[in-house]
Scaffold this active site. Structure first.
Site, mmCIF file in Angstrom:
data_model
loop_
_atom_site.group_PDB
_atom_site.id
_atom_site.type_symbol
_atom_site.label_atom_id
_atom_site.label_comp_id
_atom_site.label_asym_id
_atom_site.label_seq_id
_atom_site.Cartn_x
_atom_site.Cartn_y
_atom_site.Cartn_z
ATOM 1 N N GLU A 231 0.839 -1.210 -0.077
ATOM 2 C CA GLU A 231 0.153 0.099 0.032
ATOM 3 C C GLU A 231 1.063 1.131 0.139
ATOM 4 O OE1 GLU A 231 -1.437 3.362 1.219
ATOM 5 O OE2 GLU A 231 -2.156 2.336 3.328
ATOM 6 N N CYS A 265 -2.023 8.815 3.355
ATOM 7 C CA CYS A 265 -1.983 8.479 1.872
ATOM 8 C C CYS A 265 -3.347 8.523 1.309
ATOM 9 C CB CYS A 265 -1.400 6.987 1.646
ATOM 10 S SG CYS A 265 -0.031 6.612 2.176
#
Length: 470
Positions: A231, A265
Protein backbone atom coordinates in the site's frame (compact mmCIF):
# COMPACT_ATOMS: atom_id res chain seq x y z
CA UNK A 1 18.14 7.43 10.36
CA UNK A 2 18.47 7.01 14.15
CA UNK A 3 15.90 4.92 15.99
CA UNK A 4 14.58 7.59 18.31
CA UNK A 5 11.57 9.46 19.64
CA UNK A 6 11.84 13.14 18.64
CA UNK A 7 8.87 15.32 19.54
CA UNK A 8 7.81 17.15 16.35
CA UNK A 9 6.21 19.93 18.39
CA UNK A 10 9.55 20.88 19.94
CA UNK A 11 12.25 19.17 17.90
CA UNK A 12 13.66 17.59 21.05
CA UNK A 13 14.91 13.99 21.02
CA UNK A 14 13.44 12.22 24.04
CA UNK A 15 14.62 8.63 23.76
CA UNK A 16 17.03 6.70 21.53
CA UNK A 17 17.57 3.00 20.90
CA UNK A 18 20.46 0.92 19.65
CA UNK A 19 19.58 -1.14 16.57
CA UNK A 20 19.39 -4.91 16.98
CA UNK A 21 22.45 -6.97 16.12
CA UNK A 22 22.48 -9.71 13.48
CA UNK A 23 22.32 -12.29 16.28
CA UNK A 24 19.30 -10.58 17.85
CA UNK A 25 17.51 -10.43 14.50
CA UNK A 26 18.12 -14.13 13.91
CA UNK A 27 16.84 -14.97 17.38
CA UNK A 28 13.69 -12.92 16.78
CA UNK A 29 13.00 -14.73 13.50
CA UNK A 30 13.51 -18.06 15.23
CA UNK A 31 11.00 -17.10 17.95
CA UNK A 32 8.49 -16.05 15.28
CA UNK A 33 8.93 -19.38 13.48
CA UNK A 34 8.52 -21.40 16.67
CA UNK A 35 5.47 -19.34 17.64
CA UNK A 36 3.95 -19.99 14.21
CA UNK A 37 4.25 -23.73 14.73
CA UNK A 38 2.37 -23.31 18.00
CA UNK A 39 -0.17 -20.73 16.84
CA UNK A 40 -1.30 -22.60 13.74
CA UNK A 41 -2.41 -25.49 15.97
CA UNK A 42 -4.64 -23.35 18.16
CA UNK A 43 -8.35 -22.93 17.51
CA UNK A 44 -9.96 -19.85 16.03
CA UNK A 45 -11.90 -19.45 19.28
CA UNK A 46 -8.67 -19.35 21.29
CA UNK A 47 -7.06 -16.81 18.98
CA UNK A 48 -10.27 -14.77 19.16
CA UNK A 49 -10.08 -14.66 22.95
CA UNK A 50 -6.52 -13.37 22.75
CA UNK A 51 -7.43 -10.74 20.16
CA UNK A 52 -10.41 -9.57 22.22
CA UNK A 53 -8.04 -9.29 25.19
CA UNK A 54 -5.82 -7.04 23.06
CA UNK A 55 -8.87 -4.88 22.32
CA UNK A 56 -9.62 -4.69 26.05
CA UNK A 57 -6.08 -3.46 26.72
CA UNK A 58 -6.28 -0.86 23.97
CA UNK A 59 -9.50 0.54 25.37
CA UNK A 60 -8.27 0.51 28.97
CA UNK A 61 -5.00 2.26 28.07
CA UNK A 62 -6.29 4.52 25.29
CA UNK A 63 -5.23 7.84 26.82
CA UNK A 64 -1.69 6.69 27.58
CA UNK A 65 -1.22 5.18 24.12
CA UNK A 66 -2.64 8.29 22.45
CA UNK A 67 -0.21 10.55 24.33
CA UNK A 68 2.68 8.39 23.18
CA UNK A 69 1.63 8.57 19.52
CA UNK A 70 1.18 12.35 19.72
CA UNK A 71 4.62 12.73 21.29
CA UNK A 72 6.31 10.54 18.66
CA UNK A 73 4.75 11.83 15.43
CA UNK A 74 2.68 14.92 16.18
CA UNK A 75 -0.91 13.92 15.42
CA UNK A 76 -3.48 15.70 17.56
CA UNK A 77 -4.33 13.98 20.82
CA UNK A 78 -7.99 13.76 19.80
CA UNK A 79 -7.15 11.96 16.56
CA UNK A 80 -4.71 9.68 18.40
CA UNK A 81 -7.44 8.62 20.83
CA UNK A 82 -9.74 7.91 17.89
CA UNK A 83 -7.01 5.81 16.28
CA UNK A 84 -6.71 3.63 19.38
CA UNK A 85 -10.47 3.11 19.43
CA UNK A 86 -10.46 2.16 15.75
CA UNK A 87 -7.76 -0.43 16.41
CA UNK A 88 -9.78 -2.01 19.21
CA UNK A 89 -12.79 -2.16 16.90
CA UNK A 90 -10.74 -3.93 14.22
CA UNK A 91 -9.51 -6.49 16.75
CA UNK A 92 -13.07 -7.29 17.79
CA UNK A 93 -14.19 -7.44 14.16
CA UNK A 94 -11.63 -10.09 13.20
CA UNK A 95 -12.15 -12.03 16.42
CA UNK A 96 -15.84 -12.26 15.52
CA UNK A 97 -15.52 -12.82 11.77
CA UNK A 98 -12.47 -15.06 11.38
CA UNK A 99 -14.42 -18.31 11.60
CA UNK A 100 -16.58 -17.23 8.67
CA UNK A 101 -13.65 -15.85 6.65
CA UNK A 102 -11.57 -19.01 7.14
CA UNK A 103 -14.33 -21.59 6.84
CA UNK A 104 -13.93 -24.26 4.16
CA UNK A 105 -15.70 -23.27 0.94
CA UNK A 106 -17.51 -26.19 -0.73
CA UNK A 107 -17.13 -26.58 -4.50
CA UNK A 108 -19.22 -28.46 -7.04
CA UNK A 109 -17.86 -31.95 -6.41
CA UNK A 110 -19.76 -33.51 -9.30
CA UNK A 111 -18.32 -31.05 -11.81
CA UNK A 112 -14.78 -32.07 -10.86
CA UNK A 113 -15.55 -35.81 -10.56
CA UNK A 114 -15.06 -35.95 -6.79
CA UNK A 115 -17.09 -37.13 -3.85
CA UNK A 116 -16.00 -33.96 -2.02
CA UNK A 117 -14.20 -30.81 -3.13
CA UNK A 118 -13.55 -27.65 -1.21
CA UNK A 119 -11.15 -24.76 -0.61
CA UNK A 120 -9.36 -24.48 2.73
CA UNK A 121 -7.55 -21.37 4.02
CA UNK A 122 -4.44 -22.03 6.11
CA UNK A 123 -1.67 -19.77 7.50
CA UNK A 124 1.70 -19.59 5.75
CA UNK A 125 4.12 -18.57 8.52
CA UNK A 126 5.96 -15.49 9.78
CA UNK A 127 5.11 -12.31 7.85
CA UNK A 128 7.34 -9.24 7.81
CA UNK A 129 5.44 -5.94 8.18
CA UNK A 130 7.27 -2.75 7.17
CA UNK A 131 5.12 0.06 8.48
CA UNK A 132 5.06 3.90 8.39
CA UNK A 133 4.83 6.48 11.15
CA UNK A 134 1.70 8.39 10.09
CA UNK A 135 -0.83 6.02 11.67
CA UNK A 136 1.63 4.16 13.89
CA UNK A 137 -0.96 1.96 15.59
CA UNK A 138 -3.67 1.52 12.93
CA UNK A 139 -1.37 0.68 10.03
CA UNK A 140 0.05 -2.18 12.08
CA UNK A 141 -3.20 -3.43 13.64
CA UNK A 142 -4.98 -3.68 10.30
CA UNK A 143 -2.32 -6.17 9.25
CA UNK A 144 -1.71 -7.84 12.60
CA UNK A 145 -5.31 -8.55 13.61
CA UNK A 146 -6.23 -10.65 10.53
CA UNK A 147 -2.76 -12.20 10.26
CA UNK A 148 -2.72 -13.44 13.85
CA UNK A 149 -6.32 -14.64 13.63
CA UNK A 150 -5.39 -16.67 10.55
CA UNK A 151 -2.58 -18.34 12.53
CA UNK A 152 0.38 -16.42 11.11
CA UNK A 153 2.99 -14.63 13.19
CA UNK A 154 4.26 -11.09 12.66
CA UNK A 155 7.68 -9.42 12.51
CA UNK A 156 7.32 -5.63 12.67
CA UNK A 157 9.93 -3.28 11.20
CA UNK A 158 8.31 0.02 12.14
CA UNK A 159 9.39 3.52 11.12
CA UNK A 160 12.48 4.63 13.02
CA UNK A 161 10.77 7.69 14.53
CA UNK A 162 8.07 5.70 16.39
CA UNK A 163 10.09 3.08 18.31
CA UNK A 164 8.07 3.31 21.52
CA UNK A 165 4.81 2.66 19.70
CA UNK A 166 6.48 -0.28 17.97
CA UNK A 167 7.58 -1.79 21.28
CA UNK A 168 4.14 -1.15 22.77
CA UNK A 169 2.59 -3.28 20.01
CA UNK A 170 4.81 -6.25 20.79
CA UNK A 171 3.97 -5.90 24.48
CA UNK A 172 0.25 -5.58 23.70
CA UNK A 173 -0.02 -8.96 22.02
CA UNK A 174 2.17 -10.63 24.63
CA UNK A 175 0.01 -9.33 27.46
CA UNK A 176 -3.13 -10.34 25.57
CA UNK A 177 -1.99 -13.96 25.75
CA UNK A 178 -0.54 -14.73 22.34
CA UNK A 179 2.45 -17.13 22.43
CA UNK A 180 5.88 -15.61 22.96
CA UNK A 181 7.19 -14.56 19.55
CA UNK A 182 3.78 -14.40 17.88
CA UNK A 183 4.35 -10.69 17.28
CA UNK A 184 7.88 -9.28 17.48
CA UNK A 185 9.19 -5.76 16.96
CA UNK A 186 12.52 -5.49 15.15
CA UNK A 187 14.37 -2.31 16.10
CA UNK A 188 16.34 -2.13 12.86
CA UNK A 189 17.00 0.27 10.03
CA UNK A 190 15.86 -0.15 6.46
CA UNK A 191 19.17 -1.76 5.49
CA UNK A 192 18.22 -4.88 7.48
CA UNK A 193 14.96 -5.52 5.59
CA UNK A 194 16.79 -7.55 2.92
CA UNK A 195 18.32 -9.79 5.59
CA UNK A 196 14.94 -10.44 7.24
CA UNK A 197 12.90 -11.00 4.08
CA UNK A 198 15.58 -13.24 2.59
CA UNK A 199 15.45 -15.58 5.58
CA UNK A 200 13.64 -18.78 4.51
CA UNK A 201 11.62 -18.81 7.73
CA UNK A 202 9.94 -15.54 6.72
CA UNK A 203 7.24 -16.35 4.19
CA UNK A 204 5.80 -13.01 3.05
CA UNK A 205 5.87 -9.24 3.53
CA UNK A 206 3.44 -6.36 3.72
CA UNK A 207 4.49 -2.74 3.37
CA UNK A 208 2.78 0.61 3.71
CA UNK A 209 5.04 3.40 2.56
CA UNK A 210 6.63 5.18 -0.36
CA UNK A 211 6.97 4.03 -3.95
CA UNK A 212 10.69 3.59 -3.46
CA UNK A 213 10.24 1.41 -0.40
CA UNK A 214 7.60 -0.63 -2.24
CA UNK A 215 9.88 -1.24 -5.21
CA UNK A 216 12.67 -2.33 -2.88
CA UNK A 217 10.48 -4.80 -0.99
CA UNK A 218 9.00 -6.15 -4.23
CA UNK A 219 12.47 -6.65 -5.70
CA UNK A 220 13.67 -8.64 -2.69
CA UNK A 221 10.46 -10.66 -2.50
CA UNK A 222 10.58 -11.38 -6.22
CA UNK A 223 14.09 -12.71 -5.91
CA UNK A 224 13.02 -14.89 -2.98
CA UNK A 225 9.64 -15.86 -4.52
CA UNK A 226 7.63 -14.52 -1.60
CA UNK A 227 4.18 -12.96 -1.48
CA UNK A 228 3.85 -9.21 -0.90
CA UNK A 229 1.04 -6.73 -0.29
CA UNK A 230 1.98 -3.10 -0.97
CA UNK A 231 0.00 0.00 0.00
CA UNK A 232 1.96 2.94 -1.35
CA UNK A 233 1.38 6.64 -1.91
CA UNK A 234 -1.66 8.43 -3.20
CA UNK A 235 -2.61 11.74 -4.75
CA UNK A 236 -6.32 11.33 -4.28
CA UNK A 237 -8.77 13.37 -6.37
CA UNK A 238 -11.76 15.11 -4.77
CA UNK A 239 -14.15 15.94 -7.62
CA UNK A 240 -16.96 18.45 -7.06
CA UNK A 241 -19.75 18.72 -9.63
CA UNK A 242 -22.47 21.42 -9.98
CA UNK A 243 -25.18 19.37 -8.25
CA UNK A 244 -23.11 18.87 -5.09
CA UNK A 245 -23.99 20.30 -1.70
CA UNK A 246 -21.22 22.91 -1.74
CA UNK A 247 -21.25 23.73 1.97
CA UNK A 248 -20.97 20.07 2.90
CA UNK A 249 -18.41 19.35 0.18
CA UNK A 250 -16.19 22.24 1.33
CA UNK A 251 -16.50 21.15 4.95
CA UNK A 252 -15.53 17.55 4.22
CA UNK A 253 -12.80 18.71 1.83
CA UNK A 254 -11.16 20.59 4.69
CA UNK A 255 -11.17 17.52 6.93
CA UNK A 256 -10.14 15.25 4.06
CA UNK A 257 -7.07 17.37 3.30
CA UNK A 258 -5.95 18.11 6.87
CA UNK A 259 -6.68 14.81 8.62
CA UNK A 260 -3.60 13.60 10.48
CA UNK A 261 -1.98 17.01 9.84
CA UNK A 262 -2.28 16.29 6.10
CA UNK A 263 -0.06 13.21 6.37
CA UNK A 264 -2.26 10.44 5.04
CA UNK A 265 -1.97 8.41 1.85
CA UNK A 266 -5.76 8.58 1.43
CA UNK A 267 -6.09 12.26 2.28
CA UNK A 268 -7.73 14.16 -0.57
CA UNK A 269 -4.97 16.18 -2.23
CA UNK A 270 -6.22 17.34 -5.66
CA UNK A 271 -9.54 19.20 -5.59
CA UNK A 272 -11.06 19.12 -9.05
CA UNK A 273 -14.03 21.48 -9.30
CA UNK A 274 -16.45 22.16 -12.15
CA UNK A 275 -16.16 25.71 -13.53
CA UNK A 276 -19.84 26.45 -12.82
CA UNK A 277 -19.27 26.29 -9.07
CA UNK A 278 -15.49 26.73 -8.87
CA UNK A 279 -15.43 30.24 -7.38
CA UNK A 280 -18.13 29.44 -4.81
CA UNK A 281 -16.35 26.28 -3.70
CA UNK A 282 -12.90 27.90 -3.66
CA UNK A 283 -14.17 30.71 -1.43
CA UNK A 284 -15.72 28.29 1.06
CA UNK A 285 -12.75 25.92 1.01
CA UNK A 286 -10.09 28.61 1.52
CA UNK A 287 -12.12 30.15 4.35
CA UNK A 288 -12.46 26.78 6.08
CA UNK A 289 -8.75 26.00 5.70
CA UNK A 290 -7.77 29.44 7.02
CA UNK A 291 -9.98 28.97 10.08
CA UNK A 292 -8.17 25.82 11.25
CA UNK A 293 -6.07 26.30 14.35
CA UNK A 294 -2.43 25.20 14.10
CA UNK A 295 -0.63 24.49 17.34
CA UNK A 296 0.25 22.17 20.20
CA UNK A 297 -1.17 18.74 19.28
CA UNK A 298 -2.00 18.04 22.94
CA UNK A 299 -4.25 21.14 23.10
CA UNK A 300 -7.89 20.06 22.58
CA UNK A 301 -8.53 23.24 20.56
CA UNK A 302 -5.81 22.42 18.01
CA UNK A 303 -6.96 21.28 14.56
CA UNK A 304 -3.57 20.78 12.90
CA UNK A 305 -0.37 19.80 14.69
CA UNK A 306 3.20 19.70 13.39
CA UNK A 307 4.48 17.55 10.58
CA UNK A 308 6.36 14.49 11.75
CA UNK A 309 9.84 15.63 10.71
CA UNK A 310 11.75 18.74 9.79
CA UNK A 311 12.65 17.18 6.44
CA UNK A 312 9.01 16.45 5.72
CA UNK A 313 8.04 20.05 6.49
CA UNK A 314 10.83 21.38 4.29
CA UNK A 315 9.78 19.11 1.40
CA UNK A 316 6.16 20.30 1.58
CA UNK A 317 7.28 23.92 1.50
CA UNK A 318 9.62 23.25 -1.42
CA UNK A 319 6.70 21.83 -3.42
CA UNK A 320 4.59 24.92 -2.68
CA UNK A 321 7.43 27.31 -3.57
CA UNK A 322 8.05 25.44 -6.82
CA UNK A 323 4.41 25.96 -7.80
CA UNK A 324 4.43 29.65 -6.84
CA UNK A 325 7.69 30.31 -8.69
CA UNK A 326 6.09 28.85 -11.83
CA UNK A 327 2.93 30.95 -11.63
CA UNK A 328 0.57 29.26 -9.16
CA UNK A 329 -1.63 31.30 -6.82
CA UNK A 330 -1.80 30.74 -3.06
CA UNK A 331 -5.30 31.37 -1.67
CA UNK A 332 -4.26 30.82 1.95
CA UNK A 333 -1.24 29.63 3.92
CA UNK A 334 1.98 28.90 2.10
CA UNK A 335 4.57 30.00 4.69
CA UNK A 336 5.78 27.99 7.70
CA UNK A 337 5.43 29.86 11.00
CA UNK A 338 8.42 31.01 13.01
CA UNK A 339 9.37 29.26 16.24
CA UNK A 340 10.08 25.70 17.38
CA UNK A 341 8.39 22.65 15.95
CA UNK A 342 7.77 21.47 12.40
CA UNK A 343 4.48 23.23 11.68
CA UNK A 344 2.96 24.09 8.32
CA UNK A 345 -0.29 26.02 7.84
CA UNK A 346 -3.31 24.69 5.91
CA UNK A 347 -2.67 25.91 2.37
CA UNK A 348 -4.68 26.11 -0.85
CA UNK A 349 -2.86 26.51 -4.18
CA UNK A 350 -4.57 27.04 -7.55
CA UNK A 351 -3.60 27.83 -11.17
CA UNK A 352 -1.54 24.63 -11.24
CA UNK A 353 0.11 23.38 -14.44
CA UNK A 354 1.85 20.12 -15.45
CA UNK A 355 5.37 21.54 -15.11
CA UNK A 356 4.83 22.14 -11.38
CA UNK A 357 5.84 19.44 -8.89
CA UNK A 358 2.44 19.58 -7.20
CA UNK A 359 0.78 18.47 -10.44
CA UNK A 360 2.31 14.99 -10.36
CA UNK A 361 3.76 14.50 -6.87
CA UNK A 362 2.08 13.54 -3.62
CA UNK A 363 2.17 16.40 -1.12
CA UNK A 364 2.42 14.92 2.38
CA UNK A 365 1.17 17.84 4.42
CA UNK A 366 -1.90 20.14 4.75
CA UNK A 367 -1.61 21.56 1.22
CA UNK A 368 -4.47 21.35 -1.30
CA UNK A 369 -4.18 21.74 -5.06
CA UNK A 370 -7.30 23.31 -6.63
CA UNK A 371 -8.13 22.55 -10.29
CA UNK A 372 -10.84 24.06 -12.52
CA UNK A 373 -12.53 21.77 -15.11
CA UNK A 374 -15.32 22.42 -17.60
CA UNK A 375 -16.99 18.99 -17.87
CA UNK A 376 -17.35 15.53 -16.39
CA UNK A 377 -14.97 14.17 -19.02
CA UNK A 378 -12.28 16.71 -18.13
CA UNK A 379 -12.76 15.97 -14.44
CA UNK A 380 -12.09 12.27 -15.07
CA UNK A 381 -9.09 13.08 -17.23
CA UNK A 382 -7.50 15.21 -14.50
CA UNK A 383 -8.48 12.80 -11.72
CA UNK A 384 -6.94 9.82 -13.49
CA UNK A 385 -3.98 11.77 -14.87
CA UNK A 386 -1.59 10.64 -12.16
CA UNK A 387 0.58 7.60 -11.52
CA UNK A 388 -1.32 6.95 -8.29
CA UNK A 389 -4.61 5.16 -7.76
CA UNK A 390 -5.36 4.71 -4.07
CA UNK A 391 -8.49 6.60 -2.97
CA UNK A 392 -10.87 9.00 -4.67
CA UNK A 393 -13.87 11.19 -3.83
CA UNK A 394 -16.73 12.41 -6.00
CA UNK A 395 -19.40 14.90 -4.97
CA UNK A 396 -22.60 14.90 -6.99
CA UNK A 397 -26.30 14.40 -6.34
CA UNK A 398 -26.87 13.19 -9.90
CA UNK A 399 -27.46 9.39 -9.77
CA UNK A 400 -26.10 8.89 -13.28
CA UNK A 401 -22.89 10.76 -12.45
CA UNK A 402 -22.52 8.74 -9.25
CA UNK A 403 -22.59 5.49 -11.25
CA UNK A 404 -20.15 6.86 -13.81
CA UNK A 405 -17.69 7.99 -11.15
CA UNK A 406 -17.83 4.58 -9.48
CA UNK A 407 -16.76 3.00 -12.78
CA UNK A 408 -14.51 5.67 -14.29
CA UNK A 409 -12.31 6.73 -11.37
CA UNK A 410 -9.11 4.68 -11.62
CA UNK A 411 -8.57 3.93 -7.94
CA UNK A 412 -8.84 1.17 -5.38
CA UNK A 413 -11.46 3.13 -3.44
CA UNK A 414 -14.26 5.43 -4.63
CA UNK A 415 -16.25 7.39 -2.04
CA UNK A 416 -19.26 9.32 -3.34
CA UNK A 417 -20.46 12.26 -1.21
CA UNK A 418 -18.18 11.26 1.65
CA UNK A 419 -14.55 11.21 2.77
CA UNK A 420 -12.28 8.30 1.91
CA UNK A 421 -11.53 6.21 4.95
CA UNK A 422 -10.82 2.58 5.83
CA UNK A 423 -13.19 0.14 7.50
CA UNK A 424 -12.52 -3.43 8.67
CA UNK A 425 -15.59 -4.49 6.70
CA UNK A 426 -14.29 -3.23 3.32
CA UNK A 427 -11.17 -4.17 1.32
CA UNK A 428 -8.53 -1.45 1.14
CA UNK A 429 -5.72 -0.97 -1.37
CA UNK A 430 -4.72 0.69 -4.61
CA UNK A 431 -3.84 0.32 -8.27
CA UNK A 432 -1.05 1.70 -10.47
CA UNK A 433 1.83 3.10 -8.39
CA UNK A 434 -0.29 2.98 -5.25
CA UNK A 435 0.49 -0.71 -4.93
CA UNK A 436 -1.32 -4.03 -5.08
CA UNK A 437 -3.08 -6.53 -2.88
CA UNK A 438 -5.76 -5.73 -0.32
CA UNK A 439 -5.92 -5.18 3.40
CA UNK A 440 -8.98 -5.48 5.65
CA UNK A 441 -12.19 -7.48 5.09
CA UNK A 442 -12.02 -11.19 4.28
CA UNK A 443 -9.68 -10.43 1.38
CA UNK A 444 -7.09 -8.92 3.71
CA UNK A 445 -7.14 -11.97 5.94
CA UNK A 446 -6.76 -14.36 3.02
CA UNK A 447 -3.82 -12.46 1.44
CA UNK A 448 -1.49 -14.36 3.78
CA UNK A 449 -3.20 -17.71 3.64
CA UNK A 450 -2.53 -20.77 1.54
CA UNK A 451 -5.70 -21.07 -0.53
CA UNK A 452 -5.66 -24.84 -0.70
CA UNK A 453 -7.76 -26.93 -3.07
CA UNK A 454 -8.90 -30.25 -1.55
CA UNK A 455 -10.28 -32.97 -3.87
CA UNK A 456 -11.54 -36.26 -2.44
CA UNK A 457 -12.39 -39.25 -4.63
CA UNK A 458 -14.06 -42.63 -4.16
CA UNK A 459 -13.85 -44.38 -0.82
CA UNK A 460 -13.79 -41.19 1.28
CA UNK A 461 -16.27 -40.43 4.03
CA UNK A 462 -19.33 -38.60 2.78
CA UNK A 463 -19.22 -35.78 5.32
CA UNK A 464 -18.91 -32.33 3.76
CA UNK A 465 -16.22 -29.81 4.38
CA UNK A 466 -16.54 -27.92 7.61
CA UNK A 467 -14.85 -25.42 9.85
CA UNK A 468 -11.43 -26.32 11.20
CA UNK A 469 -8.82 -25.13 13.63
CA UNK A 470 -6.79 -23.03 11.22
Amino acid sequence: MPIATTNPATGQTLKSYDPMSAEQIDAAIERADLAYRQLRGTTIDQRGRWLNAAADLLEAERDEIARLMTTEMGKTYASARAEVTKCATACRFYAAKAADFLADEPADAGAVKATRAFVRYQPIGPVLAVMPWNFPLWQVLRFAAPALMAGNTGLLKHASNVPQTALLLEDLFRRAGFPEGAFTTLLVGSAEVDRVLSDPRVRAATLTGSEGAGRSIAQIAGRELKKTVLELGGSDPFVVMPSADLDRAAEVATTARCQNNGQSCIAAKRFIVHADIFDAFAERFAANMSALRVGDPMDPDTDVGPLASEGGRDEVHAQVRDAVDKGATVLCGGEPPAGPGWYYPPTVVTDLRPEMRMWSEEVFGPVAGLYRVSSYEEAIEVANGTSFGLGSNAWTRDPEEQERFATDLDAGNVFVNGMTTSYPELPFGGVKNSGYGRELSALGMREFCNTKTVWVGEGAASAGAGAHAE
